[in-house]
Write an enzyme that holds these catalytic residues in place. Structure first.
Site, PDB file in Angstrom:
ATOM      1  N   HIS A   1     -14.449  -5.976   9.608  1.00  0.00           N
ATOM      2  CA  HIS A   1     -14.095  -4.806  10.409  1.00  0.00           C
ATOM      3  C   HIS A   1     -15.394  -4.094  10.802  1.00  0.00           C
ATOM      4  CE1 HIS A   1     -12.794  -0.772  11.368  1.00  0.00           C
ATOM      5  NE2 HIS A   1     -13.242  -0.285  10.228  1.00  0.00           N
TER       6      HIS A   1
ATOM      7  N   TYR B   1      30.724  -7.090  -7.998  1.00  0.00           N
ATOM      8  CA  TYR B   1      29.597  -6.338  -7.451  1.00  0.00           C
ATOM      9  C   TYR B   1      28.996  -5.547  -8.598  1.00  0.00           C
ATOM     10  CZ  TYR B   1      26.929  -2.714  -5.023  1.00  0.00           C
ATOM     11  OH  TYR B   1      25.930  -1.862  -4.605  1.00  0.00           O
TER      12      TYR B   1
ATOM     13  N   TRP C   1      -6.418  -0.111  -0.003  1.00  0.00           N
ATOM     14  CA  TRP C   1      -7.451   0.619   0.702  1.00  0.00           C
ATOM     15  C   TRP C   1      -7.855   1.862  -0.086  1.00  0.00           C
ATOM     16  CZ3 TRP C   1      -6.109   0.544   6.669  1.00  0.00           C
ATOM     17  CH2 TRP C   1      -6.018  -0.794   7.086  1.00  0.00           C
TER      18      TRP C   1
ATOM     19  N   SER D   1     -15.933  -3.945  -1.430  1.00  0.00           N
ATOM     20  CA  SER D   1     -15.508  -3.136  -0.288  1.00  0.00           C
ATOM     21  C   SER D   1     -15.620  -1.637  -0.566  1.00  0.00           C
ATOM     22  CB  SER D   1     -14.061  -3.482   0.092  1.00  0.00           C
ATOM     23  OG  SER D   1     -13.951  -4.848   0.438  1.00  0.00           O
TER      24      SER D   1
ATOM     25  N   GLU E   1      33.101 -14.815   2.738  1.00  0.00           N
ATOM     26  CA  GLU E   1      31.805 -15.457   2.889  1.00  0.00           C
ATOM     27  C   GLU E   1      32.014 -16.925   2.551  1.00  0.00           C
ATOM     28  OE1 GLU E   1      28.991 -13.454   0.391  1.00  0.00           O
ATOM     29  OE2 GLU E   1      28.960 -11.643   1.631  1.00  0.00           O
ATOM     30  N   LEU E   2      31.666 -17.797   3.476  1.00  0.00           N
ATOM     31  CA  LEU E   2      31.886 -19.239   3.326  1.00  0.00           C
ATOM     32  C   LEU E   2      30.540 -19.941   3.165  1.00  0.00           C
ATOM     33  CD1 LEU E   2      34.536 -19.669   6.172  1.00  0.00           C
ATOM     34  CD2 LEU E   2      34.959 -19.274   3.722  1.00  0.00           C
TER      35      LEU E   2
ATOM     36  N   LEU F   1     -12.147   7.116   4.862  1.00  0.00           N
ATOM     37  CA  LEU F   1     -11.113   7.901   5.531  1.00  0.00           C
ATOM     38  C   LEU F   1      -9.804   7.863   4.746  1.00  0.00           C
ATOM     39  CD1 LEU F   1     -13.210   7.123   7.814  1.00  0.00           C
ATOM     40  CD2 LEU F   1     -11.327   7.451   9.403  1.00  0.00           C
TER      41      LEU F   1
ATOM     42  N   ASP G   1      20.986  -4.378  -6.325  1.00  0.00           N
ATOM     43  CA  ASP G   1      22.433  -4.587  -6.410  1.00  0.00           C
ATOM     44  C   ASP G   1      22.714  -6.031  -6.027  1.00  0.00           C
ATOM     45  OD1 ASP G   1      21.970  -4.346  -3.661  1.00  0.00           O
ATOM     46  OD2 ASP G   1      23.862  -3.327  -3.283  1.00  0.00           O
TER      47      ASP G   1
ATOM     48  N   SER H   1     -17.945  -0.154  -1.956  1.00  0.00           N
ATOM     49  CA  SER H   1     -19.330   0.284  -1.809  1.00  0.00           C
ATOM     50  C   SER H   1     -19.722   0.564  -0.376  1.00  0.00           C
ATOM     51  CB  SER H   1     -20.270  -0.777  -2.401  1.00  0.00           C
ATOM     52  OG  SER H   1     -20.012  -0.965  -3.774  1.00  0.00           O
ATOM     53  N   HIS H   2     -18.975   0.029   0.579  1.00  0.00           N
ATOM     54  CA  HIS H   2     -19.339   0.269   1.986  1.00  0.00           C
ATOM     55  C   HIS H   2     -18.270   1.019   2.764  1.00  0.00           C
ATOM     56  CE1 HIS H   2     -16.560  -2.695   3.654  1.00  0.00           C
ATOM     57  NE2 HIS H   2     -17.027  -3.619   2.831  1.00  0.00           N
TER      58      HIS H   2
ATOM     59  N   TYR I   1     -11.707   4.930  15.064  1.00  0.00           N
ATOM     60  CA  TYR I   1     -11.781   6.194  14.336  1.00  0.00           C
ATOM     61  C   TYR I   1     -13.229   6.682  14.317  1.00  0.00           C
ATOM     62  CZ  TYR I   1     -13.288   3.228  10.390  1.00  0.00           C
ATOM     63  OH  TYR I   1     -13.946   2.329   9.589  1.00  0.00           O
TER      64      TYR I   1
END
Length: 802
Positions: free
Chosen positions: A225, A536, A362, A45, A646-647, A52, A549, A47-48, A254
Site C-alpha cells: 500500500h 428447532y 489493522w 506493519s 424441505e426435500l 489512522l 440456531d 512499525s510503519h 487519505y
C-alpha cells in the site's frame, strides 16, 4: 529463555502487545511474547503504519473494536508522550453519490454508538484550511477519531505487561513446532525450545509462514500500500498533528498532518501482492529505525516506493489541497499489510487444538482485538461477537491461494468504494452451484452470491406473475439488486406453491452411539425423541448467549441430520465430539428444494410413494420417501411460514428432483431469495448472525420457546438460569411511511438513539415495510412510536407484534 510457558505469543507488534497487555490485566501472566525483530519497533506493519483510526464501518463488529481501541490508546503514554492524538477525522464527498453515502454512514455511526456530524464545505475548510471547498459537497466528521502512534502504543502496553509479569524476547525467531495428537507441545526458536500450553500467532505478514509450520492455513494475503510524505507545506511544524485526518474516498486516498508536511496514503494503484516466503526476516541490522515522517529503510515490511504508481493520486491530492502544488514528494514507501477475502480480520482457534490466530488486524482495531483475544484465551466468550472475524468462518475453498489472491485483490481495490450490502463479488464466479443451476439459468434467474454459492434472487420467467398486481417499490439504494418480480413471487407463494433452492444452507450428518449425547449436551431442546422428529433448537455459549440456531432431524436411532449456519457450527460439533460420534459435512454432496405454499401437499402427494397428509406426516416430522424415482429425506418445516417441506437428496439426483417438481402442475413455479427473506420477516422468523448472535440471550431474541431447562444439563443452562429480566429485546417495527430499509439504521426515541435495525424488507402480504430492531425492553411493546433515520432522514415507525 524460559523452557515452559502457559501462553506463547508469536509477534510483538501492536496485536501481540495488546493481547499480552489484556491477558496480564486479567491476571494471566505466565505469558511469553517472542518476535524475530528488535523491541519495540520490530519491523513489521506496526512499525510503519501511519496510525489512522476511523471508527465508523458497515460492520458493527469492526466499529465496536475500533471504539474499544480509541479508549485504550487514549489511556496510554510513554514517558509523558501520548499514544493517540484525538484530532478527529473527516471523510469528504466530491460526488453527489458519496455525499448521499455520507448521510447513510452517519446513520451507521449513530447505530453503533459513535457520535458524528455532517459538515458543509465551509465547515470542513474551517477544520482543514488547505482544502479546496469548491470541490466538495461536505464531510462526515467524527471528533473521537484520530492518529495512533503504533510503536509507542505497543511499547506502553509492553511495559505494563512486563510490570505485571509477562516476558518479552526480541530477536527471537520461531523456527518450528512439535505437534502430537493435534496439539503443539514444543515451540522451537532461535533462542531455545519452549514447551507451550497455547500458541497465538500475531505475526502479521509472517503469519502464513508460522501457520504452515503448525499445519494451519491462515487465509490472508500481504499486499503493498503506497504512502508518501511531502516536503514542508504547513506553517506549524512544532505540533505533529493538529488537523483532523482527511479521507478522500472518491479517490481512495487519505491525508494526515506530519508536523509541517502531509502524509498521503493511496489505494488507487495496481494490486501488489507479496508472498510470505519472499520476505526477509525483519529489520536489516544497522539500518535506520522508524521515525514519525519516514525512516522505513531496512524493514522487510516496507518495499521501495514506486513513483509511477503515485502519479494519479499525487495529481488528485494537489487538486483537493492546492497548497500541495508548491510541495514535492519528500519520501515514500510501499508498506505491506494483510488483506483477506472479505475484508475482515482472522481470529480464533484453529483445527490444531492449542494454536490460535490473530491476523489481518489493522491499527484501527488492534486494541479491541487484543482485549477480545484475551477474553477468549481465558476461556470466556468475547463480549464483542466475533462471528464475522472467526478463522473458522471459511469453507475449504476460501482457504485456497487462488481464491484468496482474487478476493483479497478485490478487497484492496474496493477498500474505499461504496459497497451495497447485497453487491456480489465479481470473481471467481460461478464457484459453487446447485444441481439446479442450468435449469435456473434457462428461467432467467438473477444470481447473487453467498459463501461461494450462486443463489437465485428472482426469475425473469416470473414476470407474468406481475399482471394485475401493484408491487411496492423500495427507494434507489434499497432497490439495487431488486426487481418487482420479488414481490410477485412473494405474493404468489402465499397463494399457491413455489420451489426454492435451499442447497446453500450448510448441513451436517452426526452418527454413532455418541451422537445423541453430543447433540443433547450442546443444545437447549429435547433431542431424545423418536426417529422421525425434527427439533428447532439453539446452541449457547457458556454465558448463555446464542452461539447458533439449528434444526436437528433424527432419522434413525444413531443418525441425525443437522441444519447449520456455517462452517463454525460444524467445527463446534467436531470439537465436542469423541470417538463415539462422527460429524460429517454433507452440504456439497446433497441438495435441497424448499417446496412451500398452500398447494405444496397437492404437488408432493402426486409424486411421493407415501401418504403426505397432515395425519400421516405432521409438522416438524421427517421421513424418507421417493419423489418419483428420487430418494429423498423430507422434513416438514418451512422458513417462509407456509405449508411445505424441505426435500433433500444427493446431488446426483438433483436435476431429476427439480424436473419432477417443476412438471407437477398446480401452478408451481421457482422463487428466489428475495421473496424468501420478505416472507420470513412477515412470519417473525429470526436469522442467526443477522438478527441475533452470541451477545444475545434466547429470551432477548424471542426464541426462548426453544429452551427446555428441565431437560437436564446443556452448555449455557446455568448461566441462563441466573439471568434476570432482559434489558433489551429484538422487536418488529413497521415503517409507517412505507420506506424500505436495508438494516443497520439507528432507531430513536425522540432525539435519543436507543437501538438499531437488523433485517429489513417489504412485507408484500401484509402491505407494510418491516424491520427487526434491538430496543430497550421498556420500548419493546406493541404500539410504541419511534423514529428510524435512513440516509439521515427521519421515518416514523411503530413496534408491532411479530
Amino acid at each position: 529463555m524460559v523452557s515452559s510457558v502457559h501462553i506463547l505469543l508469536v509477534g510483538a507488534g501492536i496485536v501481540g502487545c495488546s493481547t499480552a497487555y489484556h491477558l496480564a490485566r486479567q491476571g494471566i501472566t505466565d505469558v511469553l511474547v517472542v518476535d524475530q525483530g528488535p523491541l519495540p519497533a520490530t519491523g513489521g506493519s506496526s512499525s510503519h503504519a501511519p496510525g489512522l483510526v476511523f471508527q465508523t464501518n458497515a460492520s458493527e463488529t469492526l466499529s465496536r473494536l475500533a471504539a474499544d481501541t480509541v479508549r485504550l490508546y487514549s489511556s496510554l503514554e510513554v514517558d509523558g508522550s501520548p499514544c493517540f492524538h484525538q484530532v478527529g477525522g473527516i471523510e469528504v464527498a466530491t460526488t453527489p453519490e458519496r455525499w448521499d453515502d455520507l448521510h447513510r454512514k452517519l446513520g451507521l455511526a449513530t447505530a453503533w454508538g459513535i457520535d458524528g456530524e455532517l459538515l458543509d464545505a465551509g465547515q470542513v475548510r474551517e477544520r482543514i484550511p488547505g482544502i479546496d471547498a469548491d470541490r466538495i459537497h461536505g464531510g462526515l466528521h467524527v471528533a473521537t477519531d484520530g492518529i495512533a502512534k503504533p510503536v509507542r502504543a505497543a511499547e506502553a502496553m509492553m511495559r505494563e505487561a512486563r510490570r505485571l509479569g509477562v516476558r518479552f524476547e526480541g530477536s527471537t525467531e520461531v523456527t518450528g513446532f512439535d505437534i502430537t495428537d493435534d496439539r503443539i507441545t514444543t515451540v522451537h526458536t532461535t533462542s531455545g525450545d519452549v514447551a507451550a500450553g497455547t500458541v497465538v500467532c500475531c505475526a502479521g505478514i509472517w503469519g502464513p509462514k508460522i501457520g504452515r509450520m503448525a499445519g494451519v492455513t491462515i487465509p490472508v494475503q500481504p499486499l503493498a500500500h503506497q504512502y508518501a510524505v511531502t516536503t514542508p507545506v504547513l506553517d506549524d511544524g512544532e505540533t505533529e498533528v493538529a488537523q483532523p485526518i482527511l479521507r478522500h474516498q472518491d479517490r481512495s486516498m487519505y491525508f494526515r498532518q506530519v508536523h509541517d508536511r502531509y502524509g498521503i496514503g493511496s489505494y488507487r494503484h495496481r494490486v501488489m501482492p507479496v508472498r510470505t516466503d519472499e520476505l526477509s526476516p525483519t529489520v536489516t541490522p544497522g539500518t535506520e529505525a522508524p521515525s514519525e515522517g519516514g525512516g522505513w529503510k531496512g524493514m522487510a515490511s516496507v518495499h521501495p516506493f514506486t513513483p509511477e504508481d503515485f502519479t494519479g493520486p499525487w495529481r488528485e491530492a494537489r487538486r483537493l489541497l492546492p497548497a500541495l502544488r508548491e510541495a514535492e514528494i519528500g519520501e515514500g514507501m510501499n508498506g505491506l499489510f494483510l488483506f483477506t477475502s472479505d475484508g475482515m480480520p482472522v481470529l480464533g482457534r484453529s483445527d490444531v487444538e492449542n494454536f490460535w490466530v490473530a491476523e489481518a488486524v489493522w491499527i484501527t482495531h488492534a486494541g479491541g482485538v487484543g482485549r477480545a483475544m484475551a477474553q477468549w484465551l481465558a476461556g470466556r466468550t468475547p463480549d464483542i461477537d466475533l462471528r464475522q472475524a472467526d478463522l473458522r468462518r471459511f469453507d475449504d475453498f476460501a482457504r485456497s491461494p487462488a481464491y484468496l489472491a482474487q478476493r483479497s485483490a478485490q478487497s484492496f481495490r474496493e477498500v474505499y468504494d461504496i459497497i451495497h450490502p447485497q453487491q456480489p463479488p465479481e470473481q471467481p464466479r460461478p464457484l459453487r452451484t446447485s444441481p439446479f443451476h442450468d435449469r435456473q439459468r434457462e428461467l432467467g434467474a438473477v444470481f447473487l452470491e453467498a459463501s461461494g454459492w450462486e443463489r437465485p434472487h428472482w426469475y425473469a420467467s416470473n414476470e407474468k406473475l406481475l399482471q394485475g398486481k401493484e408491487i411496492a417499490r423500495p427507494g434507489e439504494w434499497a432497490g439495487r439488486f431488486w426487481s418487482p418480480i420479488v414481490g410477485a413471487e412473494h405474493l404468489a407463494t402465499r397463494e399457491g406453491v413455489a420451489m426454492f433452492d435451499m442447497t446453500s444452507l450448510p448441513r451436517a450428518e452426526v452418527t454413532g452411539p455418541g451422537a445423541l449425547g453430543l447433540l443433547d449436551r450442546l443444545t437447549t431442546s429435547k433431542i431424545d425423541r423418536q426417529p422421525g422428529y425434527v427439533t428447532y433448537t439453539l446452541m449457547l455459549t457458556p454465558e448463555g448467549g446464542i452461539r447458533s440456531d439449528i434444526t436437528v432431524a433424527r432419522l434413525e436411532r444413531d443418525h441425525f441430520q443437522v441444519g447449520c449456519n456455517g462452517p463454525r457450527d460444524i467445527a463446534w460439533l467436531r470439537d465436542n465430539a469423541d470417538a463415539t460420534a462422527q460429524v460429517r459435512d454433507i452440504t456439497g454432496g446433497t441438495c435441497c428444494i424448499g417446496l412451500w405454499g398452500p398447494r405444496a401437499r397437492d404437488v408432493l402427494a402426486a409424486l411421493a410413494d407415501v401418504d403426505v397428509s397432515h395425519e400421516a406426516f405432521g409438522f416438524f416430522r421427517a421421513r424418507r420417501l421417493h419423489v418419483g424415482e428420487v430418494p429423498v429425506v423430507a422434513l416438514r418445516l418451512s422458513y417462509v411460514g407456509e405449508l411445505g417441506w424441505e426435500l433433500y437428496t444427493s446431488a446426483e439426483f438433483g436435476r431429476r428432483l427439480w424436473d419432477l417438481l417443476a412438471g407437477a402442475g398446480h401452478g408451481i413455479f421457482p422463487a428466489g431469495r428475495g421473496a424468501f427473506n420478505g416472507m420470513r420477516l412477515e412470519k417473525g422468523y429470526r436469522a442467526w448472525g443477522t438478527d441475533m448472535w452470541t451477545e444475545h440471550t434466547p429470551e432477548e431474541a424471542g426464541v426462548a420457546f426453544a429452551v427446555k431447562p428441565d431437560k437436564g444439563p446443556f452448555t449455557g443452562r446455568e448461566a441462563l438460569l441466573r439471568r434476570g429480566e432482559p434489558a433489551r429485546r429484538l422487536s418488529c417495527l413497521r415503517i409507517d411511511d412505507g420506506t424500505v430499509l436495508m438494516g443497520s439504521e439507528p432507531v430513536l426515541a425522540g432525539d435519543e438513539p436507543v437501538g438499531f435495525t437488523t433485517s429489513a424488507a417489504y412485507g408484500h402480504t401484509v402491505g407494510a415495510s418491516l424491520a427487526y430492531a434491538w430496543l430497550p425492553a421498556d420500548l419493546a411493546h406493541p404500539d410504541t412510536r419511534l423514529t428510524v433515520t435512513y440516509f439521515n432522514q427521519p421515518h416514523p415507525a411503530t413496534v408491532i407484534p411479530d
